[in-house]
Write a protein that holds these residues in place. Structure first.
Motif, short mmCIF file in Angstrom:
data_model
loop_
_atom_site.label_atom_id
_atom_site.label_comp_id
_atom_site.label_asym_id
_atom_site.label_seq_id
_atom_site.Cartn_x
_atom_site.Cartn_y
_atom_site.Cartn_z
N UNK A 186 0.85 -1.19 0.00
CA UNK A 186 0.00 0.00 0.00
C UNK A 186 0.88 1.23 0.00
N UNK A 187 0.50 2.21 -0.79
CA UNK A 187 1.26 3.45 -0.78
C UNK A 187 0.40 4.64 -0.41
N UNK A 188 -0.92 4.52 -0.54
CA UNK A 188 -1.77 5.61 -0.11
C UNK A 188 -2.97 5.04 0.62
N UNK A 189 -3.40 5.77 1.63
CA UNK A 189 -4.52 5.36 2.48
C UNK A 189 -5.56 6.46 2.43
N UNK A 190 -6.79 6.09 2.12
CA UNK A 190 -7.84 7.08 1.89
C UNK A 190 -8.85 7.11 3.02
N UNK B 113 -8.29 1.30 -3.07
CA UNK B 113 -7.18 1.61 -2.18
C UNK B 113 -7.56 1.24 -0.77
N UNK B 114 -6.55 0.92 0.04
CA UNK B 114 -6.81 0.67 1.46
C UNK B 114 -7.27 1.96 2.12
N UNK B 115 -8.01 1.81 3.20
CA UNK B 115 -8.52 2.94 3.96
C UNK B 115 -7.76 3.05 5.28
N UNK B 116 -7.80 4.23 5.87
CA UNK B 116 -7.09 4.44 7.13
C UNK B 116 -7.51 3.43 8.19
N UNK B 117 -8.78 3.13 8.23
CA UNK B 117 -9.29 2.22 9.25
C UNK B 117 -8.76 0.81 9.17
N UNK B 118 -8.21 0.44 8.02
CA UNK B 118 -7.65 -0.91 7.92
C UNK B 118 -6.37 -1.08 8.73
N UNK B 119 -5.68 0.02 9.01
CA UNK B 119 -4.38 -0.10 9.68
C UNK B 119 -4.33 0.61 11.03
N UNK B 120 -5.38 1.31 11.42
CA UNK B 120 -5.38 2.04 12.67
C UNK B 120 -6.22 1.33 13.72
N UNK C 298 -3.14 10.36 3.23
CA UNK C 298 -2.08 9.87 4.09
C UNK C 298 -1.45 8.67 3.41
N UNK C 299 -0.14 8.56 3.52
CA UNK C 299 0.53 7.42 2.90
C UNK C 299 0.91 6.38 3.95
N UNK C 300 1.10 5.16 3.48
CA UNK C 300 1.76 4.17 4.30
C UNK C 300 3.25 4.26 4.02
N UNK D 165 1.99 16.80 6.28
CA UNK D 165 2.46 15.51 5.79
C UNK D 165 2.22 14.45 6.86
N UNK D 166 1.80 13.29 6.43
CA UNK D 166 1.48 12.25 7.40
C UNK D 166 1.68 10.89 6.76
N UNK D 167 2.23 9.95 7.52
CA UNK D 167 2.44 8.60 7.03
C UNK D 167 2.20 7.63 8.18
N UNK D 168 1.82 6.42 7.81
CA UNK D 168 1.57 5.37 8.80
C UNK D 168 2.50 4.19 8.50
N UNK D 169 3.18 3.72 9.52
CA UNK D 169 3.95 2.49 9.41
C UNK D 169 3.22 1.44 10.23
#
Length: 541
Positions: A1-5, A200-207, A254-256, A462-466
């Protein structure tokens, strides 16, 4: 994933494609349904060999329309399919209504708009051998707590029955009850074994609770990101690459955190060691120098040209017996640090690991910040300001990276942490992305909010999630000293000239990959020694 919507961004992308005439909503819904069926058969190939039995739960919006498409496609393959609708079919959106009517040509729909009593498993005839339960109730469209009839399926006894009977649980986009923007549960949620999300993956999938609720996440294209310069692609809000272009407003994508480029990490053979910076890591007193030594090792391994540990007299012998390539200088207090920093070649500082909490550490931090060098503040350097966070904020500058875990974050940003901890009543719920962005804006520097869903944000938005989740899970990082190594890695990257946001993103990715490369049995000392393996895998020479 490179972008999270977010859900709103996804809707905007779809609407832009529809408005451009490139695709109709009905076509997107058909593609979504086909993508879900494809993902199901990829995950469980045995389901594609002979017809099975499915129960499809459709909601009152377009997510429900996707469910009707899946039901029809499975029926055409010979499956037995039962469809339940939550709501009034006359109030379905136009495209969902078309697919509802298409399904009616093949089978019935049981409408369950009102639940006079809790839904029991025999309402869905679970005992008759259901192979698949499809949740197409709300997806990304949920804005209120998930309750009512179908929410009773979320109760542990009924979930236990589904698992015991081998029912595969599949969610379209996100499990119902999960906020797609925050990963937080609104009321209750239907956990899934497989979540098939679209485009695309969504923010909620990784938070937050997202990974546990979603099971495995598969992204399926619905034709919105083709390389032909479609209107949908051109309309997409973009997150700039670090160091180029204008700043991004906080509402944008936001990107991953993905793998860094080998060129960014490589060393040019003609450069002197000072061309890659000189990092200074401050140590605590005797018996507490280990954290600084771990950080220093991380800084050196990630490529800083030189690394020095600044230690008080009581820890000099302890450090001297442990350090070889890492240099050692005496530093008793803030006055001593100011003297060390007269050497302009010391271009990156790390304070916090093992320093101790109190006035002395606060003074060291203020002295370090007044020198306006690239700085990482971690652990005790943050907790020392718990009683007066504003004193820290007043001294911070844009070249600082704060690396708090949850407790440290709450001590520095108590109001933001309280909002994040409050039970969500509606969606979109306040998220860790929202909290980290707010913290970065307040602090005026980059904030790396640690956790399995690490979020890195800068004041410009700017924001990213690992995400140390799914296939990148690394539970072995739950070991003493791993955070100290991360602080050192980021410091080493700052010494090499990385922008603070990029240093934090790159550092957390390398830290994670080092842990994954080592695997079970990891201790913090192993992390720096795995970096050469990670570099080779990236193609560094």
């Amino acid at each position: 994933m490179s972008e999270l919507l977010t859900a709103a961004q996804m809707r905007a992308i779809e609407q832009a494609a529809i408005d451009s005439g490139a695709v109709t909503g009905l076509e997107l819904m058909e593609r979504a349904g086909r993508g879900v069926v494809e993902a199901i058969f990829e995950e469980w190939p045995e389901l594609a060999k002979v017809p099975h039995r499915a129960v499809v739960l459709c909601g009152p919006g377009n997510n429900g329309g996707d469910g009707f498409v899946v039901a029809r496609l499975l029926k055409e393959l010979g499956w037995q399919v039962e469809v339940f609708l939550y709501g009034d079919p006359n109030k379905l959106p136009p495209d969902a209504r078309v697919n509802y009517e298409r399904w009616l040509e093949l089978g019935a729909v049981e409408t369950r708009a009102i639940a006079p009593k809790p839904l029991m498993d025999d309402h869905l005839h679970i005992e008759r051998g259901v192979d698949l339960l499809l949740d197409a109730l709300f997806g990304t469209g949920l804005t209120r707590a998930f309750g009512g009839l179908f929410s009773t399926l979320a109760t542990p006894p009924l979930q236990d029955q589904l698992v015991a009977k081998g029912v595969r649980r599949v969610a379209v986009d996100t499990p119902s009850g999960l906020c797609a923007d925050s990963g937080r549960i609104l009321g209750t949620t239907l956990p899934a074994d497989l979540s098939v999300t679209l485009h695309s993956a969504k923010l909620g999938h990784v938070l937050a609770d997202g990974p546990e609720a979603c099971g495995k996440v598969v992204v399926k294209s619905i034709g919105l990101s083709s390389a032909d310069g479609s209107a949908a692609e051109r309309s997409r809000p973009r997150l700039r690459a670090v160091g180029t272009g204008p700043a991004v407003p906080p509402g944008d994508i936001t990107t991953s955190v993905d793998a860094p480029s080998a060129s960014a990490l490589s060393k040019h053979k003609a450069e002197h060691k000072f061309g890659h910076g000189h990092a200074l890591v401050l140590s605590g007193p005797m018996g507490r120098s280990g954290a600084a030594r771990l950080a220093a090792r991380g800084a050196l391994r990630v490529g800083a040209g030189l690394v020095t540990v600044g230690a008080p007299g009581s820890a000099m012998m302890e450090c001297a017996t442990q350090l070889t390539a890492i240099m050692l200088r005496r530093c008793e207090d803030a006055v001593g640090l100011t003297g060390l920093l007269e050497d302009g070649r010391l271009n990156a500082l790390c304070l916090g690991p093992g320093l101790g909490v109190g006035d002395d550490t606060r003074a060291l931090v203020i002295a370090a910040l007044s020198a306006e060098r690239a700085t990482v503040l971690d652990a005790d350097a943050l907790t020392s300001f718990a009683e007066d966070p504003q004193a820290l904020f007043d001294a911070l500058h844009p070249s600082v990276v704060l690396t708090p875990h949850g407790g440290e974050f709450a001590r520095l940003f108590p109001d933001i942490a309280a909002e994040l901890a409050a039970p969500p009543l509606k969606g979109p719920a306040y998220s860790k992305v929202d909290a980290t962005r707010a913290a970065a804006k307040r602090a005026g520097c980059t904030v790396l909010f640690k956790g399995p869903d690490t979020v890195i944000a800068s004041p410009d938005g700017r924001c990213a999630i690992n995400a140390a989740l799914y296939e990148r899970s690394a539970p072995w990082l739950a070991t003493a000293g791993s955070g100290d190594v991360l602080a050192g890695i980021i410091t080493g990257l700052l010494a090499r000239g990385f922008d603070p946001q990029l240093a934090a993103e790159t550092g957390v990715w390398l830290h994670m990959e080092a842990a994954r490369a080592f695997g079970p049995g990891l201790i913090a000392e192993d992390l720096p020694e795995m970096l050469p393996h990670v570099f080779r895998d990236l193609g560094l020479e």
